[in-house]
Write an enzyme that holds these catalytic residues in place. Structure first.
Site, PDB file in Angstrom:
ATOM      1  N   HIS A  57       0.837  -1.200   0.000  1.00 37.39           N
ATOM      2  CA  HIS A  57       0.000   0.000   0.000  1.00 37.39           C
ATOM      3  C   HIS A  57       0.871   1.248   0.000  1.00 37.39           C
ATOM      4  O   HIS A  57       1.996   1.238   0.498  1.00 37.39           O
ATOM      5  CB  HIS A  57      -0.949   0.034   1.211  1.00 37.39           C
ATOM      6  CG  HIS A  57      -0.243  -0.136   2.520  1.00 37.39           C
ATOM      7  ND1 HIS A  57       0.157  -1.359   3.005  1.00 37.39           N
ATOM      8  CD2 HIS A  57       0.151   0.772   3.444  1.00 37.39           C
ATOM      9  CE1 HIS A  57       0.758  -1.207   4.176  1.00 37.39           C
ATOM     10  NE2 HIS A  57       0.777   0.083   4.454  1.00 37.39           N
ATOM     11  N   HIS A  66       0.759   5.245   1.195  1.00 34.25           N
ATOM     12  CA  HIS A  66       0.063   6.247   2.006  1.00 34.25           C
ATOM     13  C   HIS A  66       0.079   7.588   1.273  1.00 34.25           C
ATOM     14  O   HIS A  66       1.128   8.023   0.811  1.00 34.25           O
ATOM     15  CB  HIS A  66       0.778   6.469   3.339  1.00 34.25           C
ATOM     16  CG  HIS A  66       0.845   5.279   4.234  1.00 34.25           C
ATOM     17  ND1 HIS A  66       0.022   5.135   5.319  1.00 34.25           N
ATOM     18  CD2 HIS A  66       1.642   4.185   4.228  1.00 34.25           C
ATOM     19  CE1 HIS A  66       0.316   4.000   5.955  1.00 34.25           C
ATOM     20  NE2 HIS A  66       1.300   3.409   5.311  1.00 34.25           N
TER      21      HIS A  66
HETATM   22  P1  AMP Z   1       1.978   0.391   7.363  1.00 32.04           P
HETATM   23  O1  AMP Z   1       2.549   0.687   8.714  1.00 32.04           O
HETATM   24  O2  AMP Z   1       2.648   1.167   6.247  1.00 32.04           O
HETATM   25  O3  AMP Z   1       1.906  -1.100   7.079  1.00 32.04           O
HETATM   26  O4  AMP Z   1       0.501   0.983   7.385  1.00 32.04           O
HETATM   27  C1  AMP Z   1      -0.637   0.254   7.626  1.00 32.04           C
HETATM   28  C2  AMP Z   1      -1.765   1.254   7.716  1.00 32.04           C
HETATM   29  O5  AMP Z   1      -2.988   0.562   7.583  1.00 32.04           O
HETATM   30  C3  AMP Z   1      -1.826   2.000   9.063  1.00 32.04           C
HETATM   31  O6  AMP Z   1      -1.733   3.401   8.801  1.00 32.04           O
HETATM   32  C4  AMP Z   1      -3.185   1.601   9.636  1.00 32.04           C
HETATM   33  O7  AMP Z   1      -3.828   2.664  10.310  1.00 32.04           O
HETATM   34  C5  AMP Z   1      -3.942   1.197   8.389  1.00 32.04           C
HETATM   35  N1  AMP Z   1      -5.019   0.234   8.604  1.00 32.04           N
HETATM   36  C6  AMP Z   1      -4.957  -0.934   9.285  1.00 32.04           C
HETATM   37  N2  AMP Z   1      -6.146  -1.576   9.243  1.00 32.04           N
HETATM   38  C7  AMP Z   1      -6.972  -0.785   8.502  1.00 32.04           C
HETATM   39  C8  AMP Z   1      -8.336  -0.889   8.094  1.00 32.04           C
HETATM   40  N3  AMP Z   1      -9.105  -1.934   8.453  1.00 32.04           N
HETATM   41  N4  AMP Z   1      -8.856   0.096   7.332  1.00 32.04           N
HETATM   42  C9  AMP Z   1      -8.110   1.144   6.995  1.00 32.04           C
HETATM   43  N5  AMP Z   1      -6.823   1.312   7.323  1.00 32.04           N
HETATM   44  C10 AMP Z   1      -6.252   0.360   8.086  1.00 32.04           C
END
Ligand code: AMP
Ligand code: ZN
Length: 135
Positions: free
Chosen positions: A98, A100
């Site tokens: 993903h 951001h």
């Molecule tokens: P990372 O640390 O780059 O793997 O980011 C993962 C991101 O996913 C974090 O910013 C979380 O807040 C977000 N996240 C986790 N679960 C969900 C969800 N169910 N819906 C939306 N965002 C999520």
């Protein structure tokens, strides 16, 4: 389904979706670091940068550019960061690739690690050569 982002793509977990096309989905981060924090994912599951195929990564980037411009129109931030984490050492917590989109405002609390290391050009050349050899 063990991957939360696959569950969102499949419509089996809730998300505030802002964009969907054949290859990608963009939705609001559930714990935003700033207002308007959006995640862009490929619909197909890839763990991170190490295994995503370049075509899917290109599709994610096309969506990212499109959504980022809509976020700018909608929220009028002063700037924007794109952030991608691959593996735990880089803060990855959800192991489905993903990107951001993080809108930024002057005076917001977000800080990147400020320490930079002044490095000899010869060292940069040596590291560049090691990378070039693998391209
Ligand atoms: P990372 O640390 O780059 O793997 O980011 C993962 C991101 O996913 C974090 O910013 C979380 O807040 C977000 N996240 C986790 N679960 C969900 C969800 N169910 N819906 C939306 N965002 C999520
Ligand atoms: Zn997944």
């Amino acid at each position: 389904m063990s991957c939360i982002f696959c569950a969102i793509v499949a419509g089996k977990a809730p998300a505030a979706v802002v964009w969907e096309d054949e290859e990608t989905l963009a939705f609001m981060d559930i714990n935003p670091v700033s207002q308007g924090h959006v995640l862009v994912v490929p619909k197909e599951h890839y763990r991170n940068l190490y295994d995503i195929d370049p075509e899917s990564a290109a599709a994610v980037m096309r969506t990212t550019v499109r959504v980022a411009r809509a976020v700018r129109e909608a929220l009028r931030p002063d700037g924007m960061n794109l952030f991608q984490s691959s593996e735990r050492a880089a803060f990855q917590s959800v192991f489905h690739f993903h990107v951001h989109i993080i809108p930024r405002w002057f005076g917001d609390e977000l800080r990147l690690p400020p320490q930079v290391q002044r490095t000899d050009f010869s060292v940069l050349q040596e590291i560049a050569a090691r990378i070039r050899e693998r391209l």
